[in-house]
Design a protein around this motif. Structure first.
Motif, PDB file in Angstrom:
ATOM      1  N   PRO A   1       0.966  -1.784   0.120  1.00 10.80           N
ATOM      2  CA  PRO A   1       0.017   0.136   0.068  1.00 10.80           C
ATOM      3  C   PRO A   1       0.833   1.398   0.095  1.00 10.80           C
ATOM      4  CG  PRO A   1      -0.567  -1.532   1.265  1.00 10.80           C
ATOM      5  CD  PRO A   1       0.074  -2.098   1.279  1.00 10.80           C
ATOM      6  N   THR A   2       1.636   1.579   0.599  1.00  8.63           N
ATOM      7  CA  THR A   2       2.852   2.356   0.469  1.00  8.63           C
ATOM      8  C   THR A   2       3.789   2.874  -0.172  1.00  8.63           C
ATOM      9  OG1 THR A   2       4.507   1.581   2.219  1.00  8.63           O
ATOM     10  CG2 THR A   2       2.691   3.036   3.364  1.00  8.63           C
ATOM     11  N   ARG A   3       4.041   1.904  -0.601  1.00  4.87           N
ATOM     12  CA  ARG A   3       5.162   1.554  -1.976  1.00  4.87           C
ATOM     13  C   ARG A   3       4.924   2.063  -3.042  1.00  4.87           C
ATOM     14  NH1 ARG A   3      10.049   4.092   0.045  1.00  4.87           N
ATOM     15  NH2 ARG A   3      10.423   2.596   2.084  1.00  4.87           N
TER      16      ARG A   3
ATOM     17  N   GLY B   1       1.367   1.800  -3.226  1.00  3.88           N
ATOM     18  CA  GLY B   1       0.136   2.786  -3.816  1.00  3.88           C
ATOM     19  C   GLY B   1      -1.125   2.091  -4.472  1.00  3.88           C
TER      20      GLY B   1
ATOM     21  N   PRO C   1      -4.582  -1.059  -2.723  1.00  2.00           N
ATOM     22  CA  PRO C   1      -4.606  -0.746  -1.440  1.00  2.00           C
ATOM     23  C   PRO C   1      -4.507  -2.135  -1.008  1.00  2.00           C
ATOM     24  CG  PRO C   1      -5.814  -1.445  -3.439  1.00  2.00           C
ATOM     25  CD  PRO C   1      -4.826  -0.514  -3.683  1.00  2.00           C
TER      26      PRO C   1
END
Length: 233
Positions: free
Chosen positions: A124-126, A128, A130
């Motif tokens: 999710p953070t790297r 994008g 979900p």
């Protein structure tokens, strides 16, 4: 005319082949070490030191989670080892071999997901993407695999054990989605953690038992032509 082949030459040949295989086995470890030393974004000691020494956390931190990761690893190794060892002589045996290979890959993904927190943080953070999307894709992969090999699983394996594993996993997911306020410091949420993480651990253990037993049966069957391969229970 006889051609002599000295024992020394045979030893040399075996030693050379073993050395080559050892170098090949070293490659991924060497690549990881080189990449760790070349990159500059993360301090090297963060990658090399033990997590408990670096964070000064108690050694029992994440004990149940780590036990689950080790069990995922066991499932993956046993399945992939069996996949490469057995040499099927019939079409059905080949399908079972491929089924075990995919079970091994699924287990390996689950291990990496839990070990690196892929669906929770990394993806999710790297990337994008979900978290729910990753979970849905993983569930879809598992469901597709079981559906694709449903005849083998239902007729040639002890499938109720696999069903029990899915029951534990489903319980863990449902508990995780409950509208419940989690207390990470106090003891009010102890039962919640035991039910959620405990259900997941029991699911992983049941999954591992099912696959290890199936792999054992296939290895025995491949070595013994009289083993009842059509009635694996």
């Amino acid at each position: 005319m006889k051609v002599s082949f000295p024992v020394s030459n045979l030893r040399k040949l075996v030693f050379t082949k073993t050395l080559v295989n050892l170098v090949i086995f070293y490659l991924p470890f060497l690549i990881i070490l080189l990449l760790s030393s070349w990159q500059t974004q993360i301090p090297v000691h963060v990658l090399t030191r033990d997590i408990f020494a670096d964070l000064e956390a108690p050694v029992y931190t994440g004990l149940i989670s780590n036990l689950g990761i080790l069990t995922w690893c066991c499932s993956a190794v046993v399945c992939l080892f069996t996949f490469f060892v057995i040499q099927p002589s019939t079409g059905t045996a080949k399908k079972i071999k491929n089924c075990l290979g995919w079970f091994g890959l699924i287990s390996a993904w689950m291990m990496l997901d839990d070990f690196l927190m892929l669906h929770e943080r990394v993806i999710p953070t790297r990337l994008g993407f979900p978290e729910k999307g990753v979970i849905i894709l993983t569930l879809g992969w598992v469901i597709f695999h079981v559906f694709h090999y449903r005849n083998l699983i239902l007729k040639r394996t002890n499938f109720p054990i696999l069903g029990l594993a899915f029951l534990f996993f489903a319980s863990s997911l449902l508990i995780d989605r409950l509208p419940f306020e989690v207390d990470y410091i106090g003891s009010e949420s102890n039962l919640y953690f035991i039910l959620e993480d405990g259900s997941k651990l029991m699911g992983i253990a049941t999954w591992c038992f099912y696959l290890c037993r199936l792999c054992y049966q296939q290895i025995v069957y491949s070595e013994n032509s009289y083993y009842p391969g059509d009635n694996l229970k």
